[in-house]
Design an enzyme around this catalytic site. Structure first.
Site, PDB file in Angstrom:
ATOM      1  N   HIS A  48       0.838  -1.198   0.000  1.00  0.00           N
ATOM      2  CA  HIS A  48       0.000   0.000   0.000  1.00  0.00           C
ATOM      3  C   HIS A  48       0.878   1.255   0.000  1.00  0.00           C
ATOM      4  O   HIS A  48       1.905   1.294   0.682  1.00  0.00           O
ATOM      5  CB  HIS A  48      -0.869   0.068   1.256  1.00  0.00           C
ATOM      6  N   GLU A  63      12.327  22.568   3.581  1.00  0.00           N
ATOM      7  CA  GLU A  63      12.747  21.503   2.674  1.00  0.00           C
ATOM      8  C   GLU A  63      14.232  21.170   2.800  1.00  0.00           C
ATOM      9  O   GLU A  63      14.678  20.139   2.304  1.00  0.00           O
ATOM     10  CB  GLU A  63      12.429  21.884   1.226  1.00  0.00           C
ATOM     11  N   ASP A  77      14.505  18.507  -0.086  1.00  0.00           N
ATOM     12  CA  ASP A  77      15.350  18.927  -1.208  1.00  0.00           C
ATOM     13  C   ASP A  77      15.966  17.720  -1.909  1.00  0.00           C
ATOM     14  O   ASP A  77      16.042  17.666  -3.144  1.00  0.00           O
ATOM     15  CB  ASP A  77      16.472  19.852  -0.719  1.00  0.00           C
ATOM     16  N   ASP A 130       8.052  18.824  -7.095  1.00  0.00           N
ATOM     17  CA  ASP A 130       8.116  20.082  -6.353  1.00  0.00           C
ATOM     18  C   ASP A 130       7.021  20.084  -5.293  1.00  0.00           C
ATOM     19  O   ASP A 130       5.844  20.245  -5.608  1.00  0.00           O
ATOM     20  CB  ASP A 130       7.929  21.263  -7.312  1.00  0.00           C
ATOM     21  N   PHE A 131       7.401  19.871  -4.055  1.00  0.00           N
ATOM     22  CA  PHE A 131       6.440  19.838  -2.957  1.00  0.00           C
ATOM     23  C   PHE A 131       6.287  21.237  -2.342  1.00  0.00           C
ATOM     24  O   PHE A 131       7.204  22.042  -2.381  1.00  0.00           O
ATOM     25  CB  PHE A 131       6.898  18.850  -1.874  1.00  0.00           C
ATOM     26  N   GLU A 165      13.272  15.884  -3.880  1.00  0.00           N
ATOM     27  CA  GLU A 165      12.929  16.674  -5.060  1.00  0.00           C
ATOM     28  C   GLU A 165      14.000  16.537  -6.135  1.00  0.00           C
ATOM     29  O   GLU A 165      13.687  16.416  -7.333  1.00  0.00           O
ATOM     30  CB  GLU A 165      12.751  18.139  -4.684  1.00  0.00           C
ATOM     31  N   ASN A 184       8.321  -3.345   3.350  1.00  0.00           N
ATOM     32  CA  ASN A 184       6.890  -3.212   3.599  1.00  0.00           C
ATOM     33  C   ASN A 184       6.482  -3.612   5.011  1.00  0.00           C
ATOM     34  O   ASN A 184       5.727  -2.903   5.675  1.00  0.00           O
ATOM     35  CB  ASN A 184       6.129  -4.066   2.578  1.00  0.00           C
TER      36      ASN A 184
END
Length: 401
Positions: free
Chosen positions: A220, A391, A368, A377-378, A371, A251
């Protein structure tokens, strides 16, 4: 993943303005004098240009090595025309978001289209659309082999996902989590194809993972234990579009422990904005190294007769913004707001490093870093200074029971 609660890809760059220098008028009495004065002015101008270039080079060198986010923002704004064009629209998106409006913004940049939209507070995408993917429109179903089908957003009451019809796994899944999401619903275990995908696309089945041969769990992304308010909420986490091939040691051990920690944060009166997904190609299960799972059922063949394949990721990543429960979430994020960022190998044996047992926090990193690896790009809706600060920091553990 283990069982046991917004938008665009480019960050807002610092705006700069330039002013023309005042003109200087020189007077002379003869042609020799005029010629001499003109020559002197050119020499001074040339030296000035050289000095400016040297200072600019030094400044860029400093930014590159010591202020890399600022350097990247400037580079994207002035050297990437698509990013620069999308930038102006991002300003309007952020302004609308601050005003509480809910609208879609489409930015056409050359032959590419970027999608940004404002979501209501507690919506999974309230802080941004990580890869500016398009929202699925049932009236405009793309071919499953098209570029847009590799990053199509599907919204469900329990989570939002960007699905990749080529890889047959999500690019990312996002959800909001707080203590109102918990209840008495039992684990459904009803793994099934996602009937929300276009009927012309292939929908992965429970049997497609072929555990005996490949050895990967149906992991999940949005965990079932995060959705126990109703049986329907829990059941929808078992759509196969919410799964990735995940090594059992990932997991069932460290990723499970990370998910448990997130729920304890929520139970303690916090709310979380969570994004998670796969990255890279090639994982290790108990049966060996695999880069893909080749489907064998008759109806899983492509139109040309070739087999479809589920991509096996090399890593699992997660980004979690942590706030105390409340309202006005956008304005409540500060430079001190904690953010969990984890980048974990999708392999057996990851609970030990150099022979010593470790926890999930051994794989903490920065937003960072994730990304840079994923290209996402959060938190694009946050002010740049706050975004860049949160970040760049590693998460410090928050004590919870």
């Amino acid at each position: 993943m283990a069982e046991t609660k917004k938008n665009g890809t480019s960050k807002t760059s610092t705006k700069t303005t330039s002013k023309a220098s005042s003109k200087t008028t020189r007077k002379s009495s003869g042609s020799r004098s005029k010629s001499k004065s003109k020559t002197t002015t050119i020499r001074i101008g040339f030296k000035g240009i050289i000095a400016i270039l040297i200072v600019a080079a030094l400044a860029l060198t400093y930014l590159y090595f010591f202020q890399r986010p600022v350097f990247d923002n400037l580079k994207n704004r002035y050297l990437n025309p698509q990013t620069a064009e999308a930038q102006g629209s991002m300003d309007s998106v952020e302004n609308a978001n601050a005003q509480g409006q809910n609208q879609n913004v489409v930015v056409q940049t050359g032959d590419q289209t970027a999608y940004f939209w404002n979501a209501a507070e507690n919506d999974p995408m309230f802080f941004g659309n990580p890869n500016a993917a398009a929202l699925f429109d049932a009236n405009k179903v793309p071919d499953e082999n098209s570029v847009s089908a590799k990053s199509m957003i599907f919204v469900k009451p329990q989570f939002t996902l960007s699905y990749n019809a080529e890889k047959l796994i999500p690019n990312w899944v996002m959800w909001h989590l707080d203590n109102s999401d918990f209840g008495d619903a039992e684990r459904g275990d009803d793994f099934r194809p996602d009937d929300g995908l276009p009927s012309s696309w292939y929908a992965v089945t429970k049997a497609d993972y072929q555990y005996t041969k490949y050895g990967f769990d149906r992991g999940h992304v949005c965990p079932s234990a995060d959705r126990t308010k109703t049986q329907g909420d829990n059941s929808n986490t078992f759509y196969m579009s919410n799964m990735i091939p995940q090594a059992p040691d990932c997991n069932r051990v460290l990723w499970k422990d990370l998910e448990s920690y997130e729920r304890r944060l929520a139970e303690s009166g916090r709310e979380l904005y969570i994004a998670a997904g796969p990255h890279g190609v090639g994982g290790q299960s108990g049966t060996g190294e695999w880069s893909e799972i080749e489907l064998i059922s008759k109806n899983s063949k492509k139109a040309d007769g070739s087999p479809r394949k589920i991509e096996v990721p090399a890593y699992c990543w997660k980004v979690v913004l942590v706030l105390d429960q409340g309202s006005g979430d956008l304005s409540r994020v500060t430079k001190d707001t904690p953010v969990i960022a984890v980048y974990m190998p999708n392999r057996q044996g990851i609970a030990k490093i150099d022979g010593k047992s470790v926890g999930w926090d051994a794989y903490l990193t920065t937003v960072d870093d994730i990304e840079a690896k994923t290209g996402y790009d959060f938190f694009a809706n946050l002010p740049d200074d706050i975004e860049e600060t949160i970040e760049s920091k590693k998460f410090q553990m928050i004590p919870v029971k």
